[in-house]
Design an enzyme around this catalytic site. Structure first.
Site, PDB file in Angstrom:
ATOM      1  N   GLU A  15       2.197  -4.116  72.931  1.00 20.69           N
ATOM      2  CA  GLU A  15       3.301  -3.134  72.887  1.00 20.69           C
ATOM      3  C   GLU A  15       4.652  -3.827  72.928  1.00 20.69           C
ATOM      4  O   GLU A  15       4.751  -5.014  73.230  1.00 20.69           O
ATOM      5  CB  GLU A  15       3.209  -2.205  74.115  1.00 20.69           C
ATOM      6  CG  GLU A  15       2.356  -0.981  73.904  1.00 20.69           C
ATOM      7  CD  GLU A  15       3.064   0.063  73.055  1.00 20.69           C
ATOM      8  OE1 GLU A  15       4.208  -0.195  72.634  1.00 20.69           O
ATOM      9  OE2 GLU A  15       2.471   1.119  72.794  1.00 20.69           O
ATOM     10  N   ARG A  98       2.917   5.416  85.633  1.00 20.20           N
ATOM     11  CA  ARG A  98       3.329   4.044  85.361  1.00 20.20           C
ATOM     12  C   ARG A  98       4.412   4.066  84.302  1.00 20.20           C
ATOM     13  O   ARG A  98       4.536   5.019  83.548  1.00 20.20           O
ATOM     14  CB  ARG A  98       2.156   3.193  84.865  1.00 20.20           C
ATOM     15  CG  ARG A  98       1.639   3.548  83.474  1.00 20.20           C
ATOM     16  CD  ARG A  98       0.875   2.374  82.862  1.00 20.20           C
ATOM     17  NE  ARG A  98       0.152   2.706  81.654  1.00 20.20           N
ATOM     18  CZ  ARG A  98       0.664   2.672  80.421  1.00 20.20           C
ATOM     19  NH1 ARG A  98       1.940   2.384  80.227  1.00 20.20           N
ATOM     20  NH2 ARG A  98      -0.083   2.952  79.365  1.00 20.20           N
ATOM     21  N   ASN A 100       6.150   3.023  80.793  1.00 17.60           N
ATOM     22  CA  ASN A 100       5.683   2.760  79.438  1.00 17.60           C
ATOM     23  C   ASN A 100       6.857   2.156  78.660  1.00 17.60           C
ATOM     24  O   ASN A 100       7.630   1.403  79.214  1.00 17.60           O
ATOM     25  CB  ASN A 100       5.112   4.058  78.841  1.00 17.60           C
ATOM     26  CG  ASN A 100       4.233   3.797  77.650  1.00 17.60           C
ATOM     27  OD1 ASN A 100       3.450   2.848  77.654  1.00 17.60           O
ATOM     28  ND2 ASN A 100       4.353   4.602  76.618  1.00 17.60           N
ATOM     29  N   ASN A 146       7.731   7.170  74.950  1.00 16.92           N
ATOM     30  CA  ASN A 146       7.462   6.089  74.015  1.00 16.92           C
ATOM     31  C   ASN A 146       8.702   5.635  73.262  1.00 16.92           C
ATOM     32  O   ASN A 146       9.725   5.369  73.883  1.00 16.92           O
ATOM     33  CB  ASN A 146       6.295   6.473  73.100  1.00 16.92           C
ATOM     34  CG  ASN A 146       5.046   5.667  73.445  1.00 16.92           C
ATOM     35  OD1 ASN A 146       5.131   4.460  73.642  1.00 16.92           O
ATOM     36  ND2 ASN A 146       3.909   6.322  73.537  1.00 16.92           N
ATOM     37  N   ASP A 196       4.124   6.452  68.180  1.00 16.81           N
ATOM     38  CA  ASP A 196       4.120   5.616  69.386  1.00 16.81           C
ATOM     39  C   ASP A 196       5.468   4.914  69.504  1.00 16.81           C
ATOM     40  O   ASP A 196       6.478   5.566  69.746  1.00 16.81           O
ATOM     41  CB  ASP A 196       2.912   4.664  69.295  1.00 16.81           C
ATOM     42  CG  ASP A 196       2.584   3.988  70.598  1.00 16.81           C
ATOM     43  OD1 ASP A 196       3.493   3.796  71.410  1.00 16.81           O
ATOM     44  OD2 ASP A 196       1.415   3.609  70.815  1.00 16.81           O
TER      45      ASP A 196
HETATM   46 CA    CA Z   1       3.862   2.776  73.322  1.00 15.02          CA
END
Ligand code: CA
Length: 291
Positions: A15, A98, A100, A146, A196
């Site tokens: 990521e 959490r 991101n 995201n 995403d």
């Molecule tokens: Ca992501």
């Protein structure tokens, strides 16, 4: 255009790629393993640092070093010294959340959002770590915080809350960091495919990584038109950014998380960092955290 894996290293959940112009390196995270990865294309040097907990995002800090959104809050990190300096956690009271994805705004604030690790709906929020290390709440009721991108003229914030399958736009005020006037500019209609991470190019077009979509898509947020599709040999494409000396190389992170054994056999490159060199478009340099 040739899309190729950068190196023989595979993340569980790759990521958050960011290009460091000073060091000419690409940095990305493996969220679930808690790794910060860095690769220097010119020398072929790869380095991995484990932070001891999950890590949602990392970016550059003015004057050197990194700032990260860890599972349990914001922290400064020095990979060379293997040092982690905790800043603070706005969600100490939410142990099931959490951090991101995250990115710096044009003013050098570090924006990062959260999500539930137990699948609770709308349990996440979007925050900004200010240069004075205070934390502002930007948006609450988020499912999975995201992709973030600011328009080249610094007037608009684009933001992805993945379960909505939409890219939202907000008016953004650079000096105050305030956002308002939310509207939807892009919708992903394909079943079981989710937006995403995201990057923006110098023309203000958005590059959206599609989880389960086997591709990155280039969209015009002003007209809502799909402009280009870039295919990858793996289904879980998580994020992208522009790198290389001229910011024309498109780096894309991917994941192997959640693939069935059958899918894993069909996707031997799942989790790799991919690149398309000289992709035909140029990105905007990553802004460093100003604090
Ligand atoms: Ca992501």
């Amino acid at each position: 255009m040739k899309c190729e894996p950068v190196l023989n290293h595979f993340s569980l959940l790759g990521e958050g790629p960011v290009w460091d112009r000073n060091m000419e390196r690409i940095i990305w995270v493996d969220i679930l393993r808690g790794n910060i990865n860095q690769f220097h294309p010119a020398s072929g040097t790869f380095q991995c640092f484990n932070v001891g907990q999950m890590i949602g995002a990392v970016t550059l800090r003015k004057g050197g070093g990194l700032v990260a959104a860890l599972q349990h809050g914001f922290a400064f990190i020095d990979i060379e010294k293997e040092w982690i300096g905790f800043i603070s956690d706005p969600e100490q009271h939410l142990p099931n959340n959490r951090f991101n994805d995250g990115k710096c705004d044009p003013e050098g604030r570090f924006w990062a959002g959260t999500m539930s690790v137990k699948g609770e709906e709308k349990a996440g929020s979007l925050y900004a770590l200010e240069p004075d290390h205070s934390i502002s709440l930007k948006v609450s009721g988020i499912g999975c915080s995201n992709g973030l991108a600011w328009s080249p003229d610094h007037a608009v914030l684009y933001y992805i809350d993945t379960p909505t399958k939409q890219v939202a736009a907000y008016d953004y005020d650079q000096s105050s960091g305030l956002i308002m006037n939310k509207r939807i500019v892009i919708e992903i209609k394909e079943e079981n495919v989710f937006p995403d991470g995201m990057a923006i190019d110098e023309e203000g077009m958005l590059w959206v990584a599609l989880w389960n979509g086997w591709r990155v898509e280039r969209w015009n947020p002003y007209t809502g038109k799909l402009l280009q599709q870039i295919s990858l040999p793996v289904s879980r494409v998580t994020s992208c950014t522009f790198g290389g000396e001229s910011l024309e190389d498109l780096y894309m992170t991917t994941a192997m998380q959640g693939l069935s054994p059958e899918e894993s056999v069909l996707q031997p490159l799942a989790g790799a960092l991919f690149v398309i060199r000289k992709c035909g478009h140029r990105g905007i340099p990553a802004v460093e955290f100003a604090g």
